[in-house]
Design an enzyme around this catalytic site. Structure first.
Site, PDB file in Angstrom:
ATOM      1  N   HIS A 151      -1.004   0.400  -9.849  1.00 23.44           N
ATOM      2  CA  HIS A 151      -1.687  -0.563  -8.953  1.00 23.44           C
ATOM      3  C   HIS A 151      -2.238  -1.769  -9.731  1.00 23.44           C
ATOM      4  O   HIS A 151      -3.447  -1.998  -9.794  1.00 23.44           O
ATOM      5  CB  HIS A 151      -2.806   0.128  -8.147  1.00 23.44           C
ATOM      6  N   GLU A 204      -2.767   7.708  -4.159  1.00 24.50           N
ATOM      7  CA  GLU A 204      -3.180   7.297  -5.499  1.00 24.50           C
ATOM      8  C   GLU A 204      -4.660   7.607  -5.743  1.00 24.50           C
ATOM      9  O   GLU A 204      -5.450   7.562  -4.797  1.00 24.50           O
ATOM     10  CB  GLU A 204      -2.859   5.810  -5.740  1.00 24.50           C
ATOM     11  N   ARG A 252       0.856  -1.184   0.000  1.00 26.86           N
ATOM     12  CA  ARG A 252       0.000   0.000   0.000  1.00 26.86           C
ATOM     13  C   ARG A 252       0.893   1.235   0.000  1.00 26.86           C
ATOM     14  O   ARG A 252       1.932   1.259   0.673  1.00 26.86           O
ATOM     15  CB  ARG A 252      -0.897   0.036   1.236  1.00 26.86           C
TER      16      ARG A 252
END
Ligand code: GLV
Length: 324
Positions: free
Chosen positions: A286, A268, A239
Site C-alpha cells: 500500500h 491488509e 482498495r
C-alpha cells in the site's frame, strides 16, 4: 475555550503545525495502529478529528467523540473507513484529500503495469536468491505493452493521470466509469468509453482506479477473471476488497490471466497465502501515496479542512454528501 483536535495516527509536521495554531492537539504518537479503544479514548470530547484510513469512523466512534464533534478530516482520498451517512446525521462534516496524491498513486499504478508485464518482481527475487542465471534469447520473457490496451475501471483523477502516463508509453486507453468523461478529456487521452464487460474482454491490462463501496465489493471475481484475455494482467492501486482475492489466486494459478500487480489487499495488512506462492503476482505494501512530498501535502490539506470547519469556513475538499 480552544478547540480540541485529535489525530488518530502519526502525521507529518506540515499538518500538525497548522493544527497547533488552531487548538489543543492530542495526536497518536506511534507508527503502530491504535486499537479501537485507544481511538475512542483519544477522540472523547474532540471538536475535530484527523483520521487515517486505518481508523474506522462508525456510530461507536461518533458516540465516543460526543456532541462537540464538528469535523472528521480523513488523511486519504478514499473514505470507505468512514460511515459518511452516520456523520451527516449528526451534523459532522467529512473531508478527504483528493488531488494531492493523484500523481504519486498514478506513478505506482504505472510502475505495477511495468513490473507485472516485465516480470520485475520475479527477476529481483532471482538475483536476491543467489540462484544461477544467464542472459539468453528466451530467458524470462515478459509481455510488451506498446500498442496494447489498458482498461481503466474508474476514470477519476487517478485513472486519468494513469491514462496520461500509459499514453506516453504508446498504450491505447479504454475505460469504464459511471459516466463518460468529457469529450475533451477523451480526445486528450485518446480514451474509449466502454462497458465493463467489453473492457474486461478486450484489455491486455486492467487497472482498478475506482472507489471502494458496497457497489464495488468483489467487482473482480471468478466471472470477471473468466472474461479477461488469457495473456492479460490486473493492477489494483484502489482498495483491496474490490478484488475477490481467492478468485484472483485461482485465476493466476490456472493461467486464466497472466499476472497481477497489487498495492492493496482484501484484508491488509494480511495477504492471501495463495498470492505469496504466485510468481506472477507483484505485491507491494500500500505505497500509492507514499512519498514524503505527498504525505506532507495530504497532512496539510486534511489540517486545512479541519481548521476551516472549526472556524465556520467551508473546507477545501469536503466529501460529497451520500445520495439518498
Ligand atoms: C490511500 O489509499 C488513500 O486513499 O489516500
Amino acid at each position: 475555550m480552544s478547540p480540541r483536535i485529535a489525530v488518530t495516527g502519526r502525521i507529518p509536521s506540515a499538518g500538525l503545525d497548522l493544527l497547533h495554531e488552531a487548538g489543543e492537539v492530542v495526536a497518536w504518537d506511534s507508527l503502530d495502529v491504535p486499537s479501537v479503544e485507544q481511538v475512542h479514548d483519544m477522540v472523547r470530547g474532540a471538536d475535530a478529528v484527523l483520521t487515517l484510513l486505518t481508523t474506522k469512523v462508525d456510530a461507536a466512534f461518533l458516540d465516543a467523540a460526543g456532541p462537540r464533534l464538528k469535523v472528521v478530516a480523513n488523511v486519504a482520498v478514499g473514505y470507505n473507513n468512514i460511515d459518511v451517512a452516520a456523520c451527516v446525521e449528526r451534523g459532522v462534516v467529512c473531508t478527504n484529500t483528493p488531488g494531492v496524491l493523484t500523481d504519486a498513486t498514478a506513478d505506482i499504478a504505472m510502475a505495477l503495469v511495468l513490473m507485472a508485464t516485465r516480470r520485475l518482481g520475479e527477476g529481483e527475487r532471482i538475483i536476491r536468491s543467489d540462484a544461477p542465471w544467464q542472459w539468453g534469447m528466451f530467458y524470462m520473457l515478459g509481455s510488451g505493452i506498446q500498442g496494447n490496451q489498458l482498461g481503466i475501471i474508474g476514470m477519476g483523477d487517478i485513472g486519468q493521470a494513469l491514462a496520461r502516463r500509459a499514453k506516453a508509453f504508446g498504450i491505447r486507453i479504454a475505460y469504464s466509469n459511471r459516466e463518460p468523461v468529457s469529450p475533451r478529456i477523451e480526445a486528450d487521452l485518446g480514451a474509449k468509453f466502454m462497458s465493463q464487460d467489453e473492457l474486461l474482454s478486450t484489455s491486455d491490462v486492467v487497472s482498478l482506479n475506482c472507489p471502494y463501496s458496497s457497489a464495488t465489493h468483489h467487482l473482480m471475481s471468478t466471472d470477471q477473471f473468466r472474461m479477461m484475455r488469457p495473456g492479460a494482467f490486473l493492477v489494483n492501486t484502489a482498495r483491496g476488497p474490490i478484488v475477490d482475492e481467492a478468485a484472483l489466486v485461482e485465476a493466476l494459478r490456472s493461467g486464466q490471466i497472466a499476472g497481477a500487480g497489487l498495492d492493496v489487499f482484501e484484508n491488509e495488512p494480511a495477504v492471501h497465502p495463495g498470492l505469496l506462492q504466485c510468481e506472477n503476482a507483484v505485491l507491494i505494501p500500500h505505497l500509492g501515496s507514499a512519498t514524503q512530498e505527498t504525505r506532507a501535502a495530504m497532512a496539510r490539506l486534511a489540517a486545512h479542512n479541519a481548521v476551516n470547519v472549526l472556524a465556520g469556513v467551508a473546507p477545501p475538499t469536503p466529501i460529497p454528501l451520500p445520495s439518498t
